[in-house]
Design an enzyme around this catalytic site. Structure first.
Site, short mmCIF file in Angstrom:
data_model
loop_
_atom_site.label_atom_id
_atom_site.label_comp_id
_atom_site.label_asym_id
_atom_site.label_seq_id
_atom_site.Cartn_x
_atom_site.Cartn_y
_atom_site.Cartn_z
N ASP A 28 0.85 -1.19 0.00
CA ASP A 28 0.00 0.00 0.00
C ASP A 28 0.89 1.25 0.00
O ASP A 28 1.89 1.31 0.71
CB ASP A 28 -0.91 0.00 1.23
CG ASP A 28 -2.06 0.98 1.10
OD1 ASP A 28 -3.22 0.53 1.02
OD2 ASP A 28 -1.80 2.20 1.07
N ASN A 84 -12.90 -3.12 2.84
CA ASN A 84 -13.88 -2.04 2.88
C ASN A 84 -14.80 -2.21 1.68
O ASN A 84 -14.33 -2.19 0.54
CB ASN A 84 -13.17 -0.68 2.84
CG ASN A 84 -12.27 -0.47 4.04
OD1 ASN A 84 -12.63 -0.84 5.16
ND2 ASN A 84 -11.10 0.11 3.83
N GLN A 91 -14.28 2.41 1.41
CA GLN A 91 -13.64 2.00 0.15
C GLN A 91 -13.38 3.23 -0.71
O GLN A 91 -14.28 4.07 -0.90
CB GLN A 91 -14.53 1.00 -0.61
CG GLN A 91 -13.85 0.43 -1.86
CD GLN A 91 -14.66 -0.68 -2.54
OE1 GLN A 91 -15.79 -0.97 -2.14
NE2 GLN A 91 -14.07 -1.28 -3.56
N SER A 92 -12.14 3.34 -1.21
CA SER A 92 -11.79 4.49 -2.05
C SER A 92 -11.33 4.08 -3.45
O SER A 92 -11.32 4.90 -4.36
CB SER A 92 -10.71 5.34 -1.38
OG SER A 92 -9.54 4.59 -1.18
N VAL A 93 -10.94 2.82 -3.60
CA VAL A 93 -10.58 2.30 -4.92
C VAL A 93 -11.57 1.19 -5.24
O VAL A 93 -11.68 0.21 -4.48
CB VAL A 93 -9.12 1.77 -4.96
CG1 VAL A 93 -8.81 1.20 -6.35
CG2 VAL A 93 -8.13 2.88 -4.61
N HIS A 97 -10.35 -5.43 -2.99
CA HIS A 97 -9.02 -5.69 -2.43
C HIS A 97 -9.11 -6.04 -0.96
O HIS A 97 -9.96 -5.54 -0.23
CB HIS A 97 -8.08 -4.49 -2.63
CG HIS A 97 -8.65 -3.18 -2.18
ND1 HIS A 97 -9.57 -2.48 -2.94
CD2 HIS A 97 -8.45 -2.44 -1.06
CE1 HIS A 97 -9.89 -1.37 -2.31
NE2 HIS A 97 -9.25 -1.32 -1.15
N HIS A 99 -6.94 -5.74 2.50
CA HIS A 99 -5.79 -5.14 3.16
C HIS A 99 -5.20 -6.20 4.08
O HIS A 99 -5.92 -6.79 4.89
CB HIS A 99 -6.20 -3.95 4.04
CG HIS A 99 -6.80 -2.80 3.29
ND1 HIS A 99 -6.09 -1.67 2.98
CD2 HIS A 99 -8.05 -2.59 2.81
CE1 HIS A 99 -6.86 -0.80 2.35
NE2 HIS A 99 -8.07 -1.34 2.23
P1 5GP Z 1 -9.66 1.37 0.31
O1 5GP Z 1 -9.75 2.72 0.97
O2 5GP Z 1 -10.37 1.38 -1.03
O3 5GP Z 1 -10.10 0.23 1.17
O4 5GP Z 1 -8.13 1.11 0.06
C1 5GP Z 1 -7.45 1.63 -1.03
C2 5GP Z 1 -6.00 1.60 -0.68
O5 5GP Z 1 -5.26 1.83 -1.85
C3 5GP Z 1 -5.58 2.68 0.32
O6 5GP Z 1 -5.04 2.07 1.50
C4 5GP Z 1 -4.55 3.50 -0.44
O7 5GP Z 1 -3.47 3.93 0.37
C5 5GP Z 1 -4.11 2.54 -1.53
N1 5GP Z 1 -3.65 3.19 -2.74
C6 5GP Z 1 -4.26 4.24 -3.36
N2 5GP Z 1 -3.57 4.59 -4.47
C7 5GP Z 1 -2.51 3.74 -4.54
C8 5GP Z 1 -1.43 3.60 -5.48
O8 5GP Z 1 -1.31 4.32 -6.47
N3 5GP Z 1 -0.52 2.62 -5.23
C9 5GP Z 1 -0.64 1.80 -4.14
N4 5GP Z 1 0.32 0.87 -3.98
N5 5GP Z 1 -1.64 1.89 -3.25
C10 5GP Z 1 -2.56 2.86 -3.44
#
Ligand code: 5GP
Length: 111
Positions: A28, A84, A91-93, A97, A99
């Site tokens: 991450d 998430n 969730q932001s992406v 996934h 973690h």
């Molecule tokens: P979410 O918030 O969707 O559960 O987790 C998305 C994760 O993707 C976050 O922990 C964030 O730090 C990680 N992330 C976002 N952009 C990038 C990227 O460009 N490269 C990597 N390796 N991780 C990313």
């Protein structure tokens, strides 16, 4: 197309820890623990709630990979897996996934 699809396609760099036909594991970019890995399917499923019955084996594979990678990097005794599902859950992406977090203590219930 999500950021994670670009990582799968090697269009943007990532620190890749493990890869097979079905999944990819990378660090991450904004780690929330000394070890913070993301385990993703290569198939672009948006979130857990969007997985179909045909994805059951894939979902199990991701959890198996989590254990395999944890053993490989020596954190098999203490790690937390977090998913998430949806923006309101953090969730932001929008590419499914897991973690994998390790290397510090974790509170329960989670925040
Ligand atoms: P979410 O918030 O969707 O559960 O987790 C998305 C994760 O993707 C976050 O922990 C964030 O730090 C990680 N992330 C976002 N952009 C990038 C990227 O460009 N490269 C990597 N390796 N991780 C990313």
């Amino acid at each position: 197309m999500t950021l994670f699809q670009k990582i799968i396609d090697k269009e943007i760099p990532a620190d890749i820890i493990y890869e097979d036909d079905i999944s990819l594991v990378f660090k991450d970019i904004n780690p929330q623990a000394p070890t913070h890995l993301l385990i993703i399917p290569k198939k672009p499923i948006v979130k857990v709630a969007d997985a179909s019955e045909a994805d059951k084996e894939l979902l199990g594979h991701l959890m198996w990979v989590a254990g395999e990678v944890a053993r490989e990097i020596g954190v098999e005794d203490a790690f937390r897996l977090v998913i998430n599902n949806g923006a309101k859950a953090g969730q932001s992406v929008f590419h499914l996934h897991l973690h994998l977090l390790s290397g510090r203590s974790f509170s329960w219930p989670p925040g």
